[in-house]
Write an enzyme that holds these catalytic residues in place. Sequence first.
Site, PDB file in Angstrom:
ATOM      1  N   CYS A 102       1.912  10.469 -15.546  1.00  0.00           N
ATOM      2  CA  CYS A 102       1.925  11.936 -15.456  1.00  0.00           C
ATOM      3  C   CYS A 102       0.929  12.559 -16.428  1.00  0.00           C
ATOM      4  CB  CYS A 102       3.333  12.438 -15.736  1.00  0.00           C
ATOM      5  SG  CYS A 102       3.413  14.192 -16.080  1.00  0.00           S
ATOM      6  N   LYS A 135      -3.899  18.567 -12.282  1.00  0.00           N
ATOM      7  CA  LYS A 135      -3.757  20.030 -12.275  1.00  0.00           C
ATOM      8  C   LYS A 135      -4.827  20.680 -13.135  1.00  0.00           C
ATOM      9  CE  LYS A 135      -1.126  18.529 -10.079  1.00  0.00           C
ATOM     10  NZ  LYS A 135      -0.419  17.308  -9.711  1.00  0.00           N
ATOM     11  N   VAL A 170      -7.464   3.971   9.775  1.00  0.00           N
ATOM     12  CA  VAL A 170      -8.726   3.607   9.125  1.00  0.00           C
ATOM     13  C   VAL A 170      -8.921   2.106   9.306  1.00  0.00           C
ATOM     14  CG1 VAL A 170      -9.955   3.560   6.932  1.00  0.00           C
ATOM     15  CG2 VAL A 170      -8.400   5.440   7.437  1.00  0.00           C
ATOM     16  N   HIS A 228       9.231  44.404  -9.508  1.00  0.00           N
ATOM     17  CA  HIS A 228       8.120  44.888  -8.675  1.00  0.00           C
ATOM     18  C   HIS A 228       6.989  45.376  -9.555  1.00  0.00           C
ATOM     19  CE1 HIS A 228       6.090  46.917  -5.358  1.00  0.00           C
ATOM     20  NE2 HIS A 228       5.946  47.949  -6.176  1.00  0.00           N
TER      21      HIS A 228
HETATM   22  P1  NAI Z   1       2.251  10.051  -0.272  1.00  0.00           P
HETATM   23  O1  NAI Z   1       3.159   8.958   0.129  1.00  0.00           O
HETATM   24  O2  NAI Z   1       2.794  11.393  -0.558  1.00  0.00           O
HETATM   25  O3  NAI Z   1       1.134  10.249   0.856  1.00  0.00           O
HETATM   26  C1  NAI Z   1       0.329   9.191   1.298  1.00  0.00           C
HETATM   27  C2  NAI Z   1      -0.194   9.527   2.672  1.00  0.00           C
HETATM   28  O4  NAI Z   1      -1.078   8.501   3.057  1.00  0.00           O
HETATM   29  C3  NAI Z   1       0.895   9.592   3.728  1.00  0.00           C
HETATM   30  O5  NAI Z   1       0.769  10.808   4.412  1.00  0.00           O
HETATM   31  C4  NAI Z   1       0.602   8.389   4.612  1.00  0.00           C
HETATM   32  O6  NAI Z   1       0.914   8.619   5.953  1.00  0.00           O
HETATM   33  C5  NAI Z   1      -0.883   8.205   4.421  1.00  0.00           C
HETATM   34  N1  NAI Z   1      -1.369   6.871   4.655  1.00  0.00           N
HETATM   35  C6  NAI Z   1      -0.831   5.708   4.220  1.00  0.00           C
HETATM   36  N2  NAI Z   1      -1.603   4.663   4.610  1.00  0.00           N
HETATM   37  C7  NAI Z   1      -2.668   5.177   5.288  1.00  0.00           C
HETATM   38  C8  NAI Z   1      -3.804   4.631   5.919  1.00  0.00           C
HETATM   39  N3  NAI Z   1      -4.029   3.327   5.908  1.00  0.00           N
HETATM   40  N4  NAI Z   1      -4.672   5.472   6.529  1.00  0.00           N
HETATM   41  C9  NAI Z   1      -4.456   6.806   6.523  1.00  0.00           C
HETATM   42  N5  NAI Z   1      -3.394   7.373   5.947  1.00  0.00           N
HETATM   43  C10 NAI Z   1      -2.505   6.585   5.317  1.00  0.00           C
HETATM   44  O7  NAI Z   1       1.420   9.459  -1.499  1.00  0.00           O
HETATM   45  P2  NAI Z   1       0.402  10.118  -2.503  1.00  0.00           P
HETATM   46  O8  NAI Z   1      -0.131  11.411  -2.021  1.00  0.00           O
HETATM   47  O9  NAI Z   1      -0.570   9.036  -2.796  1.00  0.00           O
HETATM   48  O10 NAI Z   1       1.313  10.396  -3.755  1.00  0.00           O
HETATM   49  C11 NAI Z   1       2.014   9.310  -4.368  1.00  0.00           C
HETATM   50  C12 NAI Z   1       3.276   9.814  -4.994  1.00  0.00           C
HETATM   51  O11 NAI Z   1       2.985  10.686  -6.073  1.00  0.00           O
HETATM   52  C13 NAI Z   1       4.114  10.560  -4.005  1.00  0.00           C
HETATM   53  O12 NAI Z   1       5.426  10.113  -4.086  1.00  0.00           O
HETATM   54  C14 NAI Z   1       4.015  11.986  -4.434  1.00  0.00           C
HETATM   55  O13 NAI Z   1       5.228  12.663  -4.253  1.00  0.00           O
HETATM   56  C15 NAI Z   1       3.679  11.899  -5.902  1.00  0.00           C
HETATM   57  N6  NAI Z   1       2.814  13.001  -6.261  1.00  0.00           N
HETATM   58  C16 NAI Z   1       3.311  14.244  -6.307  1.00  0.00           C
HETATM   59  C17 NAI Z   1       2.495  15.288  -6.604  1.00  0.00           C
HETATM   60  C18 NAI Z   1       3.047  16.638  -6.642  1.00  0.00           C
HETATM   61  O14 NAI Z   1       4.242  16.785  -6.437  1.00  0.00           O
HETATM   62  N7  NAI Z   1       2.236  17.654  -6.899  1.00  0.00           N
HETATM   63  C19 NAI Z   1       1.079  15.122  -6.878  1.00  0.00           C
HETATM   64  C20 NAI Z   1       0.664  13.784  -6.765  1.00  0.00           C
HETATM   65  C21 NAI Z   1       1.512  12.779  -6.467  1.00  0.00           C
END
Ligand code: NAI
Length: 470
Positions: free
Chosen positions: A45, A54, A240, A449
């Site tokens: 984090c 961020k 991909v 407001h």
């Molecule tokens: P994620 O699991 O949220 O999203 C990954 C995305 O990649 C999914 O939509 C999935 O369908 C797609 N994907 C997987 N394999 C793929 C492929 N081969 N080709 C194309 N698409 C594919 O994971 P993310 O965004 O990497 O985040 C990881 C973790 O960190 C999550 O649990 C997330 O909640 C957390 N996180 C939260 C944030 C926030 O709340 N602001 C910011 C960054 C991360």
Amino acid sequence: MVPTAENFDVVVIGGGPGGYAAALYGASAGLSIALVEKGTIGGTCLNVGCIPAKELLETAAVRRAISSAAEFGLRTSEPELDFSVTQIRKQSVIDGLVAGLTGLLAKRKVTVFDGVGTLGAGHVVSVSGGASGEIELHGDAVILASGSVPRVIGGFDVDGATVVTSDELLSLQSLPASAVVIGGGAIGCEFASMMSDLGTRVTILEALPQILPGCDEDITRVVLRSFKQRGIDVRTGVKVSGHELQFTGGTTVTFGDGESVTVDMVVVSVGRRPLSEVLGLSGTAVQVADSGHVMVDERCRTGEPGVWAVGDLIATPALAHVAFAEGMLAIRDLLGEDPPPIDHSRVPWCIYCHPEVSFVGHSEASARAAGFDVVVSKHRYAGNGRALILGEPEGMVKVIAERDEDGSAGRILGVHMVGPWVTEQLGQAYLAVNWDARVDDVAAFIQPHPTLSELFGESVLALTGRSLHG
Ligand code: NAI
């Protein structure tokens, strides 16, 4: 009890949000705590996750503000990006927070050990490979909080230059002219938004039919429209297949039905995987699932009595604030306070792309799928005075309530937002959903407001059958 080991009430493995929350909270309850960390205190984090992401997104926000300055009567010249300066600022924010956290741990008399911690039989944690040397610790209780690392995909070897994950991207000294972002989740959308606003030509390739899994579709549609208007090419439902490095630099990524795009950089953001393989665990009854997650009950207890696991290491939402809550839950449980479990279906979600997204509880689709008869209220920031003053009228608040037998709106099941500063507006929606508040309860409260948060009040008020502006 192992006579050679230094004894603590609690030994925590991992100094990220789950681990340091357990340490700080436990120390404030009077427990003696050891915290073992192999890298930098603050974990993903603080060092390679929420905070740096961020921080870089804020540079994009400043860039957007300058771009719209003329509307406010301020003539400026076209801003020029020096990303190395951006990185210096990012690092100073991180350093300040790490120093603050280190000071806080010292003040609470948490003993921090530098090295890899592995758990063996009898609650013994061996520390090795770091500045603390080889040492054995014993905890009456042990909390595992070793976190997660970026998931990678076959055919995309991370080299830190052409193919990167969030770990490398957050430290780049300059941004590429073009990039493919694989995965349209929270990380992918935040990076795509940041890079695009700072001048990179971005293509998102997402396997599922929709970006931002878990978000309400109305909310995702607003993000999608904004991304498209800003030139981000979002391709959903595509697989991909691989990539081929080009002699002239960059690489050609193939996807979908024989399509391809040539870019300078590929950002792999396809989720994170738990980092459980470093924990040892032989001679313990701690169970690890095929996914790599440490298995726990509703109070974060592992199969080994006196050993808890929290944060990204377990199969709950991978969010820093969820890890904080789990760290505190584990401490309360080991103190015998009988704490209520966390309702992971109603934790707050905040995504800091532009426009920002935040939500808690059911989306309209998930509420219907769960069998609820629902009433929905949607209100747009275009009608909100503060949003117009800010020059950010894009976005909406959507409230999903359960329909009572008489047809009126009752309990608030979920609130989903997209638009200006919605990550800062989720608080009252979070309380409403988690206190099982009803529409009438919330509608009776006054919203200041002019504020952006009036839109939440307005959206709830409309569900009473009467309204002001909406
Ligand atoms: P994620 O699991 O949220 O999203 C990954 C995305 O990649 C999914 O939509 C999935 O369908 C797609 N994907 C997987 N394999 C793929 C492929 N081969 N080709 C194309 N698409 C594919 O994971 P993310 O965004 O990497 O985040 C990881 C973790 O960190 C999550 O649990 C997330 O909640 C957390 N996180 C939260 C944030 C926030 O709340 N602001 C910011 C960054 C991360």
